[in-house]
Write an enzyme that holds these catalytic residues in place. Structure first.
Site, PDB file in Angstrom:
ATOM      1  CG  HIS A 186      -6.464   3.294   0.274  1.00  0.00           C
ATOM      2  ND1 HIS A 186      -6.756   4.639   0.361  1.00  0.00           N
ATOM      3  CD2 HIS A 186      -5.233   3.125   0.809  1.00  0.00           C
ATOM      4  CE1 HIS A 186      -5.737   5.255   0.936  1.00  0.00           C
ATOM      5  NE2 HIS A 186      -4.813   4.367   1.225  1.00  0.00           N
ATOM      6  CG  ASP A 192      -0.400   4.454   4.259  1.00  0.00           C
ATOM      7  OD1 ASP A 192      -0.510   4.828   3.084  1.00  0.00           O
ATOM      8  OD2 ASP A 192      -1.282   4.662   5.126  1.00  0.00           O
ATOM      9  CD  GLU A 200      -2.730   1.373   2.414  1.00  0.00           C
ATOM     10  OE1 GLU A 200      -2.807   2.548   2.844  1.00  0.00           O
ATOM     11  OE2 GLU A 200      -3.238   0.398   2.975  1.00  0.00           O
TER      12      GLU A 200
END
Length: 359
Positions: free
Chosen positions: A171, A296, A8
């Site tokens: 997401h 992230d 991600e």
């Protein structure tokens, strides 16, 4: 641990900032210096920090909300197509394509069109290994209509994802203006990653599961980040309270609990949630095979996430390697093939012939 795969990891194009200006999330310097510049960068600071921290590969995706923030279907489709074209170029630009892969952006106004765009990305473009959808699709002139993925017409999209054998990453994104006004206006610090993101994505994913989507498409795989958006911690209560005597019409398979889908169809990542107790809870509730490492970036720090995982996670080596790398290769099956596949010499030293010094 060398060879980590991070799933991600955000990237952006300037056109995406016309849908949502990420610089509004925090003053400059609060999130990694220049957040906008870090989102636009792939082969500079991002790659350098990957090398310094044992991240073998990043799977890149357009920063939220992407096409989900565009209420006009034509504009949403155009943004998704443009982003996918440019992301393919970024992934393939590096001399070693094994360093980057891509998740396709999709407009979800028309699930049939979304399936067609996903098919093009997987079959005609290079570097794509799955799709990313940023929670609900905004619609309506006032931006307050939310199109969710458990509506029946979305089966046309889910069938394509299952056929192509690619995971779909759900997401977070910001709330609609009406929901923000009613819930978050007086407590805006809770509206985003502190609480709101998890509330909204957790509801959405559970909505997909309880609507029977995973039962209708048993080959479908769905991934969510941030250590499961609170679901692992609440899983006992979720399953306990979804009592079929109370909800006999719930479409989910009657012989299953939500927990039964984890490890085969539902998966989580550690993105932005570098907590050892939370990871251990998730492992106990879901099993290590359900969890994959992620950072992230650039909303979170590559060194911070990697130091946590490499030095502060007291779990068995087998689980560490599974979470850090192997589960990603199992779930995102296209990572194992061209142009991503590569020879793996070892987890401790990357070169066959000489000892490499970690910086």
């Amino acid at each position: 641990m060398l060879g980590k795969i991070a799933l991600e990891e955000a990237w952006a194009i300037p056109e995406n900032f016309q849908v949502y200006d990420v610089s509004s999330l925090a003053p400059k310097g609060v999130i990694g210096g220049d957040l906008t510049a870090n989102l636009l960068d792939v082969h500079g600071t991002r790659l350098q920090q990957m090398d310094e921290n044992g991240v073998e590969m990043m799977v890149l995706s357009l920063s939220s909300p992407g096409p989900q923030g565009a209420t006009d279907p034509v504009k949403a489709e155009a943004l998704a197509s443009l982003a996918n074209k440019r992301l393919e170029a970024e992934v393939m630009a590096h001399s070693n394509p094994g360093r980057f892969a891509a998740l396709a952006s999709l407009s979800m106004h028309d699930p049939v069109q979304a399936g067609g765009e996903l098919r093009r990305c997987i079959n005609e473009r290079k570097g794509f290994v799955g799709a990313i959808i940023n929670d609900f699709q905004s619609a309506g002139d006032d931006k307050n209509t939310m199109l969710f993925l458990d509506r029946p017409e979305c089966d046309a999209f889910w069938s394509v994802a299952e056929e192509l054998d690619v995971p779909v990453y759900i997401h977070p994104r910001e709330a609609t203006p009406l929901v923000f006004e009613q819930m978050w206006k007086d407590r805006p610090w809770l509206a985003f990653s502190a609480l709101g993101y998890a509330h909204r994505v957790g509801m959405h994913v559970l909505g997909i599961v309880t609507a029977g989507v995973l039962d209708r498409f048993p080959g479908l795989r769905i991934v969510m980040g941030h250590m499961g958006e609170h679901i692992p911690y609440d899983l006992y209560r979720i399953d306990h309270k979804l009592n079929r005597a109370r909800f006999p019409d719930m479409p989910m398979a009657k012989d299953k609990l939500v927990r039964d889908y984890f490890g085969t169809q539902l998966f989580i990542t550690t993105s932005g949630h570098f907590s050892t107790p939370a990871l251990l809870c998730a492992m106990q509730e879901l099993g290590a095979k359900s969890i994959m490492f992620s950072i992230d970036y650039p909303f979170e720090s590559i060194p911070n996430g990697c130091v946590w995982f490499d030095e502060h996670v007291p779990i068995a080596s087998r689980d560490l390697v599974d979470i850090g790398r192997n589960n990603a290769l199992r779930v995102f099956t296209r990572l194992r093939g061209s142009p991503h596949g590569e020879v793996e010499y070892g987890l401790y030293n990357k070169d066959w012939s000489k000892r490499l010094e970690r910086r």
